[in-house]
Scaffold this motif. Structure first.
Motif, PDB file in Angstrom:
ATOM      1  N   PHE A   1      72.508  93.647 -20.480  1.00 56.43           N
ATOM      2  CA  PHE A   1      72.970  92.280 -20.292  1.00 56.43           C
ATOM      3  C   PHE A   1      72.213  92.332 -18.389  1.00 56.43           C
ATOM      4  O   PHE A   1      71.952  91.047 -18.195  1.00 56.43           O
ATOM      5  N   LEU A   2      72.522  92.979 -17.879  1.00 55.94           N
ATOM      6  CA  LEU A   2      72.034  92.379 -16.639  1.00 55.94           C
ATOM      7  C   LEU A   2      70.312  92.450 -15.844  1.00 55.94           C
ATOM      8  O   LEU A   2      70.074  92.538 -15.038  1.00 55.94           O
ATOM      9  N   SER A   3      69.327  93.131 -17.395  1.00 57.25           N
ATOM     10  CA  SER A   3      68.361  92.813 -17.329  1.00 57.25           C
ATOM     11  C   SER A   3      67.792  91.569 -17.790  1.00 57.25           C
ATOM     12  O   SER A   3      67.360  90.984 -17.104  1.00 57.25           O
ATOM     13  N   VAL A   4      68.719  90.871 -18.376  1.00 49.19           N
ATOM     14  CA  VAL A   4      68.536  89.049 -19.170  1.00 49.19           C
ATOM     15  C   VAL A   4      68.935  88.338 -17.979  1.00 49.19           C
ATOM     16  O   VAL A   4      68.031  87.515 -17.398  1.00 49.19           O
ATOM     17  N   LEU A   5      70.265  88.982 -17.112  1.00 49.93           N
ATOM     18  CA  LEU A   5      70.228  88.023 -16.025  1.00 49.93           C
ATOM     19  C   LEU A   5      69.580  88.445 -14.963  1.00 49.93           C
ATOM     20  O   LEU A   5      69.637  86.822 -14.148  1.00 49.93           O
ATOM     21  N   GLY A   6      69.137  89.313 -14.615  1.00 47.42           N
ATOM     22  CA  GLY A   6      68.023  89.416 -13.919  1.00 47.42           C
ATOM     23  C   GLY A   6      66.668  88.568 -14.410  1.00 47.42           C
ATOM     24  O   GLY A   6      65.891  88.334 -13.454  1.00 47.42           O
ATOM     25  N   HIS A   7      66.416  88.437 -15.634  1.00 48.93           N
ATOM     26  CA  HIS A   7      65.064  87.870 -15.902  1.00 48.93           C
ATOM     27  C   HIS A   7      65.403  86.187 -15.576  1.00 48.93           C
ATOM     28  O   HIS A   7      64.771  85.512 -15.320  1.00 48.93           O
ATOM     29  N   GLU A   8      66.674  85.776 -16.078  1.00 45.82           N
ATOM     30  CA  GLU A   8      67.072  84.304 -16.022  1.00 45.82           C
ATOM     31  C   GLU A   8      67.114  84.183 -14.645  1.00 45.82           C
ATOM     32  O   GLU A   8      66.865  83.076 -14.240  1.00 45.82           O
ATOM     33  N   LEU A   9      67.171  84.945 -13.122  1.00 43.14           N
ATOM     34  CA  LEU A   9      67.541  84.790 -12.001  1.00 43.14           C
ATOM     35  C   LEU A   9      66.416  84.584 -11.797  1.00 43.14           C
ATOM     36  O   LEU A   9      66.166  83.992 -10.587  1.00 43.14           O
ATOM     37  N   SER A  10      65.440  85.737 -11.958  1.00 42.55           N
ATOM     38  CA  SER A  10      64.016  84.962 -11.087  1.00 42.55           C
ATOM     39  C   SER A  10      63.335  83.623 -11.805  1.00 42.55           C
ATOM     40  O   SER A  10      62.766  83.277 -11.000  1.00 42.55           O
ATOM     41  N   HIS A  11      63.478  83.387 -12.719  1.00 46.35           N
ATOM     42  CA  HIS A  11      63.357  81.950 -13.330  1.00 46.35           C
ATOM     43  C   HIS A  11      63.633  81.025 -12.573  1.00 46.35           C
ATOM     44  O   HIS A  11      63.569  80.466 -11.607  1.00 46.35           O
ATOM     45  N   ALA A  12      65.432  81.504 -12.402  1.00 45.92           N
ATOM     46  CA  ALA A  12      66.210  80.171 -11.009  1.00 45.92           C
ATOM     47  C   ALA A  12      65.865  80.106  -9.330  1.00 45.92           C
ATOM     48  O   ALA A  12      66.126  79.550  -9.206  1.00 45.92           O
ATOM     49  N   LEU A  13      65.408  81.636  -9.015  1.00 41.14           N
ATOM     50  CA  LEU A  13      65.490  81.133  -8.107  1.00 41.14           C
ATOM     51  C   LEU A  13      63.492  81.204  -7.462  1.00 41.14           C
ATOM     52  O   LEU A  13      63.911  80.581  -6.820  1.00 41.14           O
ATOM     53  N   MET A  14      62.723  80.798  -8.082  1.00 40.59           N
ATOM     54  CA  MET A  14      61.716  80.983  -8.110  1.00 40.59           C
ATOM     55  C   MET A  14      62.032  79.370  -8.580  1.00 40.59           C
ATOM     56  O   MET A  14      61.289  78.723  -7.690  1.00 40.59           O
ATOM     57  N   GLY A  15      62.864  78.901  -9.570  1.00 43.22           N
ATOM     58  CA  GLY A  15      62.776  77.277  -9.289  1.00 43.22           C
ATOM     59  C   GLY A  15      63.017  76.582  -8.112  1.00 43.22           C
ATOM     60  O   GLY A  15      63.095  75.430  -7.227  1.00 43.22           O
ATOM     61  N   ARG A  16      64.203  77.113  -7.194  1.00 40.34           N
ATOM     62  CA  ARG A  16      64.430  76.700  -5.872  1.00 40.34           C
ATOM     63  C   ARG A  16      63.765  76.897  -5.025  1.00 40.34           C
ATOM     64  O   ARG A  16      63.465  76.027  -3.980  1.00 40.34           O
TER      65      ARG A  16
END
Ligand SMILES: [Zn+2]
Length: 386
Positions: free
Chosen positions: A74-89
């Motif tokens: 679950f934390l892995s999926v979260l880490g994956h999405e967080l990378s998208h989000a931070l790159m978006g930012r």
């Protein structure tokens, strides 16, 4: 139907770097399924970790390890999405939220990327993170197993494999998967036509979903596999993806981009000093809106919802002004013109007034969106020839 709505209701579980992380109740079902499957396999024993085989675990140990592994995934999926989000930012796009759903996750961006380059970087960030997590898990696993910590090695193996699967699967070149976004960015850069790029990437997404569905059915019924669960899951993921890809392909025809500025109506606003009696007698008969932007010199001050007037006694109508009953300006009441329609629709669903004001860079009111009218605009556009 109401039960389904309940399961789809989202709860905010955390806030990371200021980004709300949400999931709905269906996610708990998947969490439990994952724990159960892993626990059953560990209790049975026989999993290969490198060149050694795990012995069967006691039931209690198997369940504890299964919970640890599932939380790790679950934390892995979260880490994956967080990378998208931070790159978006980093690309200057505001992040609305991260949603974890039964088939993975979604980092919801407030606006569409401005350039193929930005689209590419945001898309590739997720799989890159997953590859990195997989590599770390495998690298740590080797000395762990060699030192005799077989159990920890088993957990690391599952985490490594899970992340590898997440990275590879997401790189399939079909929109809305990450690989499909990469494909869209490449086509967009080559042709300069985001509309055609989106359509092609969406069609690839539909093809990939069809393959997943056929593969799933085959896995479930072929006598050599009889992998019911895996087959069933593959069909489910295929259907989910097909639905998303199809709606992208369908919608791209009528519109250049799914942005607010193309669906909004001209703003009609009321002044903060307007008496409610005046609003009801002379404004309402001409403007059938569920809410009104309250603005002075084009600057938005708040939103007045008709819903809020229901509690106001009739004898107070001529004493009360718009400013007294309006909801003061807050981020959930307005969007920028280049925000996505998806985002605006989400906002209208959640903000309690069924509408949003559209506000320009310097805070001036330039448009208005309301749930009903928005749908009509959408339908009319969808019918228009491309
Ligand atoms: Zn991704």
């Amino acid at each position: 139907m109401r039960l389904l709505e309940f399961y789809k209701r989202q709860i905010t579980v955390a806030r990371i770097f200021g980004i709300p992380v949400r999931f709905d109740y269906r996610w708990f079902v998947v969490f439990f399924l994952s724990v159960w499957l892993i626990a059953m396999n560990l209790a049975r024993g026989g999993m290969w970790v490198g060149i050694v085989q795990l012995p069967p675990f006691s039931v209690a140990a198997a369940w504890i390890l299964a919970v640890i592994t599932t939380v790790g995934l679950f934390l892995s999926v979260l880490g994956h999405e967080l990378s998208h989000a931070l790159m978006g930012r980093a690309e200057g796009i505001e992040i609305e939220e991260i949603v974890l759903h039964p088939f993975g996750g979604l980092a919801r961006l407030r606006n569409e990327p401005e350039s193929p380059r930005a689209e590419f970087r945001i898309a590739i960030a997720g799989p890159t993170a997953s590859f990195l997590f997989a590599a770390i898990s495998f690298v740590v696993m080797l000395p762990t197993v060699r030192s005799g910590y077989l159990t920890a090695g088993g957990v690391l193996l599952l985490l490594g494999a899970g992340n590898l699967l997440l990275a590879v699967f997401n790189l399939f070149p079909g929109y809305p998967l990450d690989g499909g976004r990469v494909l869209r960015a490449l086509l967009w850069r080559r042709t300069g036509d985001i509309k055609e790029a989106t359509r092609l990437a969406g069609i690839c997404g539909m093809l990939i979903s069809a393959i997943l569905i056929i593969f799933g059915v085959y896995m479930a019924i072929a006598p050599t596999f009889k992998a019911y669960f895996m087959g069933f899951w593959s069909v489910l993921v295929g259907l989910f993806l097909f639905d998303a890809a199809y709606s992208v392909v369908k919608h791209v025809r009528g519109r250049l981009r799914n942005v607010v500025s193309e669906a909004m109506t001209a703003p009609f606003s009321i002044e903060p000093d307007l008496l409610i009696s005046k609003l009801i007698d002379s404004v309402l008969p001409l403007h059938r809106q569920v809410a009104f932007p309250v603005a002075l010199n084009s600057q938005l001050h708040g939103m007045l919802s008709l819903e809020d007037l229901k509690t106001l006694p009739r004898e107070r109508w001529h004493l009360t002004r718009a400013r007294d009953v309006m909801r003061p300006i807050a981020p959930r009441f307005f969007v920028e013109p280049n925000a996505t329609l998806d985002y605006a629709q989400e906002l209208m669903k959640r903000n309690g007034i069924g509408s949003v004001a559209v506000v320009g860079k310097s805070g001036e009111l330039i448009g208005f969106l309301q749930t009903g009218r928005f749908k009509r605009t959408k339908r009319r556009r969808a019918k228009a020839p491309a």
